[in-house]
Design a protein around this motif. Structure first.
Motif, PDB file in Angstrom:
ATOM      1  N   ASP A 167       0.852  -1.187   0.000  1.00 27.81           N
ATOM      2  CA  ASP A 167       0.000   0.000   0.000  1.00 27.81           C
ATOM      3  C   ASP A 167       0.891   1.242   0.000  1.00 27.81           C
ATOM      4  O   ASP A 167       1.202   1.829   1.038  1.00 27.81           O
ATOM      5  N   LEU A 168       1.305   1.670  -1.189  1.00 29.92           N
ATOM      6  CA  LEU A 168       2.292   2.733  -1.318  1.00 29.92           C
ATOM      7  C   LEU A 168       1.789   4.070  -0.791  1.00 29.92           C
ATOM      8  O   LEU A 168       2.546   4.815  -0.154  1.00 29.92           O
ATOM      9  N   ASP A 169       0.533   4.388  -1.046  1.00 27.96           N
ATOM     10  CA  ASP A 169       0.000   5.684  -0.633  1.00 27.96           C
ATOM     11  C   ASP A 169      -0.695   5.631   0.715  1.00 27.96           C
ATOM     12  O   ASP A 169      -1.171   6.660   1.207  1.00 27.96           O
ATOM     13  N   GLY A 170      -0.791   4.458   1.340  1.00 30.93           N
ATOM     14  CA  GLY A 170      -1.369   4.350   2.669  1.00 30.93           C
ATOM     15  C   GLY A 170      -2.853   4.660   2.752  1.00 30.93           C
ATOM     16  O   GLY A 170      -3.333   5.100   3.800  1.00 30.93           O
TER      17      GLY A 170
ATOM     18  N   ALA B 207      -6.035   0.559   0.642  1.00 34.03           N
ATOM     19  CA  ALA B 207      -6.473  -0.272  -0.482  1.00 34.03           C
ATOM     20  C   ALA B 207      -5.340  -0.375  -1.498  1.00 34.03           C
ATOM     21  O   ALA B 207      -4.546   0.564  -1.663  1.00 34.03           O
ATOM     22  N   LEU B 208      -5.267  -1.518  -2.165  1.00 39.88           N
ATOM     23  CA  LEU B 208      -4.283  -1.719  -3.229  1.00 39.88           C
ATOM     24  C   LEU B 208      -4.932  -1.388  -4.560  1.00 39.88           C
ATOM     25  O   LEU B 208      -5.863  -2.065  -4.999  1.00 39.88           O
ATOM     26  N   SER B 209      -4.436  -0.351  -5.196  1.00 39.56           N
ATOM     27  CA  SER B 209      -4.964   0.053  -6.492  1.00 39.56           C
ATOM     28  C   SER B 209      -4.289  -0.729  -7.601  1.00 39.56           C
ATOM     29  O   SER B 209      -3.280  -1.417  -7.393  1.00 39.56           O
ATOM     30  N   MET B 210      -4.829  -0.614  -8.803  1.00 39.64           N
ATOM     31  CA  MET B 210      -4.231  -1.292  -9.945  1.00 39.64           C
ATOM     32  C   MET B 210      -2.847  -0.720 -10.264  1.00 39.64           C
ATOM     33  O   MET B 210      -1.946  -1.440 -10.715  1.00 39.64           O
ATOM     34  N   TYR B 211      -2.668   0.558  -9.978  1.00 40.38           N
ATOM     35  CA  TYR B 211      -1.353   1.168 -10.183  1.00 40.38           C
ATOM     36  C   TYR B 211      -0.313   0.531  -9.270  1.00 40.38           C
ATOM     37  O   TYR B 211       0.812   0.242  -9.696  1.00 40.38           O
ATOM     38  N   GLU B 212      -0.663   0.322  -8.013  1.00 40.66           N
ATOM     39  CA  GLU B 212       0.289  -0.260  -7.070  1.00 40.66           C
ATOM     40  C   GLU B 212       0.625  -1.704  -7.435  1.00 40.66           C
ATOM     41  O   GLU B 212       1.785  -2.131  -7.317  1.00 40.66           O
ATOM     42  N   LEU B 213      -0.361  -2.446  -7.890  1.00 42.53           N
ATOM     43  CA  LEU B 213      -0.082  -3.813  -8.329  1.00 42.53           C
ATOM     44  C   LEU B 213       0.837  -3.822  -9.540  1.00 42.53           C
ATOM     45  O   LEU B 213       1.766  -4.636  -9.623  1.00 42.53           O
ATOM     46  N   GLU B 214       0.606  -2.917 -10.479  1.00 37.67           N
ATOM     47  CA  GLU B 214       1.458  -2.852 -11.674  1.00 37.67           C
ATOM     48  C   GLU B 214       2.874  -2.416 -11.314  1.00 37.67           C
ATOM     49  O   GLU B 214       3.851  -2.872 -11.923  1.00 37.67           O
TER      50      GLU B 214
END
Length: 580
Positions: free
Chosen positions: A408-411, A414-421
């Motif tokens: 969770d980069l932005d805290g 939730a895990l967004s599609m951007y973070e998964l990519e």
């Protein structure tokens, strides 16, 4: 606000805000002006309840300037004809036409009397809260039949067996049994009664201490926390466990081989403490409360210490074999042996299986403690314990939270599609370097969404992952290339079958620890056949201590550390800073 601080309400600021709001109302200002005028004229000023001021404010605001004299007369009315309480229930009224002042006074006096009588009738029945039974017991639910005097008498009889009715730490086992506590509560009982200062505990000090605990703590969790905690606290920090675990190391038969190897005591104690907090401290606060201890199985494992002579059978917290595996893995990475490792050291774990982007997240402070270590770009041995257990068993609640915090980069929770990519890009690069064609991110994303089945479209929450049976497959896909390839080679139905096994007797971590321990023992046995002299030179610890181990727990050549590190105690932590 510094990270990790918890927001706390400030009551005074809210009260000041409400007061200024009330003071700025026009009706309030009219009332204050009227009161100031009375004070100047040396008239008696009415001091009633807060409601009277509100009623008069609304009357003054609603009347026009023509009825100002009537309003002032009405305001002075309670001063001479009724007690101040009557003004609190005066009904609002706006006369449509001029009336005789005496009629107004009579009307309002009679109506006010009726309302006051109604209020008196309403206060007669008892409050409803008296009918609600107590349901919150932070120190355990009180037991109806507890004969404290009988327990104290039994303790006094036990102390009478000791010289001068004084018990040493070796005698506290009998005292613990007299208190109806597990055997290995003897250390906390001894230290809580002040035994560490004098080397013994008198019967009077101990009885006074235990009587107070029995009167205020009603279950084992509350008693255990009270015995270990610092004065003025209602929780346990990591340092509170050190005396208790040191007594376990000194007295448990399964750890007798460690008596001569005192340099490893602090390492073993550090490992056990981290495993306790990894499992029990579900809030990630660094403080174990009574409620968290009550919900865990830690006290049950403490009771098993008395029954189980083989410490390795207690795999959840106290296993020496597990400590041996963790410490050997750390020792291989810690090339300078300062009990800290940096990014390059951790990247070598499991032959560079963990992606560099994930390693950066681990060192970012998302899942680690200690500002000093973070400033220097290193993590401690205690942090490595959390990492290794989370890496080898990604199905437990704590490990899921561990890797979720990292991804969770932005805290935002939730895990967004951007973070998964972001994490999958490096996996693709590694696959290309291995001459393996990677799966396009869009296809991989569809597979992961089908695997997790998130509740909301476009994001994966922590709750979604905790519901998933194959979280290890999900996490390995994005940052562990070796395990990702292993999952790709397995049958999908077999993975589902393994994931749906609700009551697994052996966890993934226990399987890993058992396999690694067997490998370490086999390597050591092989090296003994041709390199005994070299090993003895590198390992100054007397070799005969290794023969005591039941499962050939010999020391590896790199297992011994330089002598100047023997006095290193438990790693430092910032206990006041909560994980957010």
């Amino acid at each position: 606000m510094s990270p990790g601080k918890v927001l706390q309400p400030v009551l005074k600021m809210k009260v000041d805000e409400l007061f200024l709001c009330w003071l700025s109302q026009p009706a309030t200002q009219l009332t204050l002006k009227d009161c100031l005028k009375r004070i100047k004229n040396e008239e008696e000023v009415e001091t009633g309840h807060g409601d009277s001021g509100n009623d008069k404010n609304e009357r003054l605001a609603n009347k026009n300037s023509n009825s100002k004299q009537c309003v002032l007369g009405d305001t002075r009315l309670p001063l001479s004809f009724s007690p101040p309480q009557l003004s609190t229930t005066l009904p609002l009224a706006t006369p449509a036409s001029p009336r005789n002042v005496s009629n107004v006074r009579a009307t309002r006096r009679s109506s006010g009397t009726r309302v006051v009588q109604t209020k008196k009738e309403e206060t007669l029945p008892p409050p409803l809260s008296q009918n609600i039974p107590t349901f919150y017991f932070p120190r355990g639910c009180p037991k109806e039949k507890v004969n404290i005097d009988a327990v104290i008498a039994k303790i006094e009889r036990t102390f009478s067996e000791f010289p001068n009715e004084r018990a040493t730490l070796e005698d506290m086992g009998k005292v613990a049994k007299a208190c109806e506590c597990p055997l290995y509560w003897k250390g906390p009982l001894f230290y809580c009664a002040g035994g560490e200062r004098t080397g013994y505990v008198s019967v009077h000090k101990f009885v006074a201490m235990w009587r107070k605990i029995l009167q205020t703590c009603y279950d084992d969790a509350a008693k255990f926390v009270h015995l270990l905690m610092n004065p003025g606290c209602n929780y346990l920090v990591q340092e509170d466990f050190i005396p208790f675990l040191q007594d376990v190391v000194n007295s448990h038969p399964g750890l007798s081989f460690l008596k001569e190897a005192s340099e490893f005591h602090s390492r073993y104690i550090t490992t056990v403490i981290q495993r306790i907090y990894y499992t029990v401290n579900r809030s990630w606060s660094g403080k174990i409360t009574c409620n968290e201890l009550r919900k865990s199985n830690f006290l049950q494992n403490v009771a098993l210490l008395e029954e189980e002579a083989d410490i390795n059978q207690l795999t959840e917290y106290f296993s020496y074999e597990h400590f041996y595996v963790i410490y050997c893995k750390f020792w291989e990475l810690d090339t300078d042996h300062d009990l800290y490792i940096d990014r390059k050291d951790l990247a070598r774990h499991n032959d560079h299986a963990i992606s560099n982007r994930m390693i950066e997240r681990i060192f970012s402070g998302a899942v680690t403690r200690g500002r000093k270590a973070q400033k220097d770009g290193k993590i401690s041995y205690a942090d490595f314990v959390w990492f290794l257990i989370s890496e080898e068993d990604k199905k437990t609640p704590t490990s899921i939270e561990y890797w979720f915090r990292c991804m969770d980069l932005d805290g935002d929770g939730a895990l967004s599609m951007y973070e998964l990519e972001y994490f999958y890009e490096e996996q693709c690069q590694k696959l290309d370097n291995m001459a393996i064609e990677p799966l396009p991110f869009e296809d991989c994303l569809c597979q992961m969404l089908d695997l997790v089945k998130p509740q909301y479209e476009g994001k994966i929450t922590l709750h979604d992952l905790k519901r998933c049976k194959l979280t290890n497959v999900f996490f390995d896909t994005f940052f562990n290339i070796e395990k990702y390839l292993d999952h790709e080679q397995k049958d999908q139905f077999s993975m589902l079958r393994d994931g749906e096994g609700e009551s697994q007797e052996v966890s993934d971590w226990e399987k890993y620890a058992a396999e690694e321990y067997d490998i370490l023992v086999a390597e050591e046995a092989a090296s003994d056949q041709w390199n005994d002299g070299y090993e003895a030179e590198l390992n100054p610890v007397d070799h005969q201590k290794a023969n005591v181990l039941k499962y050939q727990m010999e020391k590896r050549p790199f297992f011994e550390m330089p002598s100047h590190l023997a006095d290193v105690d438990l790693d430092e932590y910032d206990y006041e800073e909560d994980f957010e």
